[in-house]
Design a protein around this motif. Structure first.
Motif, PDB file in Angstrom:
ATOM      1  N   GLU A 149      93.342   3.943  63.174  1.00 33.13           N
ATOM      2  CA  GLU A 149      92.447   3.646  62.047  1.00 33.13           C
ATOM      3  C   GLU A 149      93.200   3.095  60.843  1.00 33.13           C
ATOM      4  OE1 GLU A 149      90.417   7.251  61.292  1.00 33.13           O
ATOM      5  OE2 GLU A 149      89.003   7.039  62.969  1.00 33.13           O
ATOM      6  N   LYS A 201      83.873   3.470  70.951  1.00 31.54           N
ATOM      7  CA  LYS A 201      82.427   3.716  70.954  1.00 31.54           C
ATOM      8  C   LYS A 201      81.812   3.370  72.306  1.00 31.54           C
ATOM      9  CE  LYS A 201      81.663   3.131  65.978  1.00 31.54           C
ATOM     10  NZ  LYS A 201      81.040   2.296  64.933  1.00 31.54           N
ATOM     11  N   ASN A 240      92.387  -1.659  64.220  1.00 31.51           N
ATOM     12  CA  ASN A 240      91.447  -0.547  64.084  1.00 31.51           C
ATOM     13  C   ASN A 240      90.024  -0.948  64.486  1.00 31.51           C
ATOM     14  OD1 ASN A 240      90.952  -2.202  61.952  1.00 31.51           O
ATOM     15  ND2 ASN A 240      90.942  -0.602  60.383  1.00 31.51           N
ATOM     16  N   ASP A 261      93.471   8.423  67.287  1.00 33.81           N
ATOM     17  CA  ASP A 261      92.390   7.792  66.523  1.00 33.81           C
ATOM     18  C   ASP A 261      92.802   7.575  65.069  1.00 33.81           C
ATOM     19  OD1 ASP A 261      90.841   7.740  68.750  1.00 33.81           O
ATOM     20  OD2 ASP A 261      89.634   9.493  68.236  1.00 33.81           O
ATOM     21  N   SER A 268      88.190   0.872  67.509  1.00 35.08           N
ATOM     22  CA  SER A 268      86.965   1.594  67.188  1.00 35.08           C
ATOM     23  C   SER A 268      85.809   1.183  68.093  1.00 35.08           C
ATOM     24  CB  SER A 268      86.598   1.362  65.720  1.00 35.08           C
ATOM     25  OG  SER A 268      85.373   1.974  65.402  1.00 35.08           O
TER      26      SER A 268
END
Length: 206
Positions: free
Chosen positions: A89, A103, A95, A85, A99
């Motif tokens: 990022e 989610k 990223n 992660d 992301s």
């Protein structure tokens, strides 16, 4: 007389064919997984040029995935995934995609840090047609909903509606997903859902 007999035979044929539907789905999934496994095996075998080494590598990967799943279930996080992660990022453009995918994955597996996801009913795509939807966000009286499609709950539409146009239900994410995957055959909490829809249909809404 003959026409009626033909209609009955067609109906019996249809019912008989549908009775095999669950078996066909299982066989398709097994065949899909088998093809993935064989493809991975042959690719690894080409690289290693050794059947023993290939089998050991595949067993190692499976063991690592099992250990990863156990770690996440037990501790709620993984050091490896946390490192991945942080790495993604720092990569521009990538990223954002990572992301969002993360989610969605957390939402579907029930690992969302924001808490238990709420399931609501909403009229979509037109008034009088009700569908279950997942509440992703709320702000200033507006709900961000994900409306999944059958039989694949990972595809669907993201819509914005007024909060008062949604009808909350006690369905869990798993129950709603099961309803969608089964195309309505697994209709849990049917009394509550139908009562809510009937109530919404006669209750004036601003």
């Amino acid at each position: 007389m003959i026409a009626a007999a033909v209609k009955k035979m067609i109906r019996f044929l249809f019912v008989g064919a549908l009775s095999f539907f669950p078996l066909v789905v299982v066989l398709l999934v097994v065949n899909f997984l088998k093809n993935i496994g064989l493809s991975a095996y042959f690719r690894l075998n080409t690289l290693t040029d050794s059947t023993g080494a290939t089998v050991l590598l595949m067993l190692g990967v499976l063991s690592a995935l099992i250990l990863l799943g156990w770690t996440i279930e037990r501790y709620g996080r993984s050091v490896l995934l946390s490192a991945i992660d942080r790495m993604f990022e720092k990569i521009p453009a990538v990223n954002t995609i990572y992301s969002v995918s993360r989610k969605i994955s957390n939402m579907l597996t029930g690992k969302d840090d924001s808490g238990k996801k709420e399931v609501v009913l909403v009229e979509y795509p037109k008034d009088g047609v009700w569908v279950p939807a997942y509440v992703l966000n709320r702000h200033n009286g507006i709900c961000v909903l994900f409306v999944p499609t059958s039989p694949n709950p990972t595809s669907g539409y993201t819509v914005l509606v007024k909060d008062e146009l949604t009808v909350p239900v006690s369905l869990t994410l798993e129950e709603a997903s099961s309803f969608i995957i089964s195309m309505g055959a697994d209709f849990v909490k049917r009394d509550e859902v139908t009562d809510k829809i009937h109530g919404a249909g006669v209750t004036p809404r601003s």
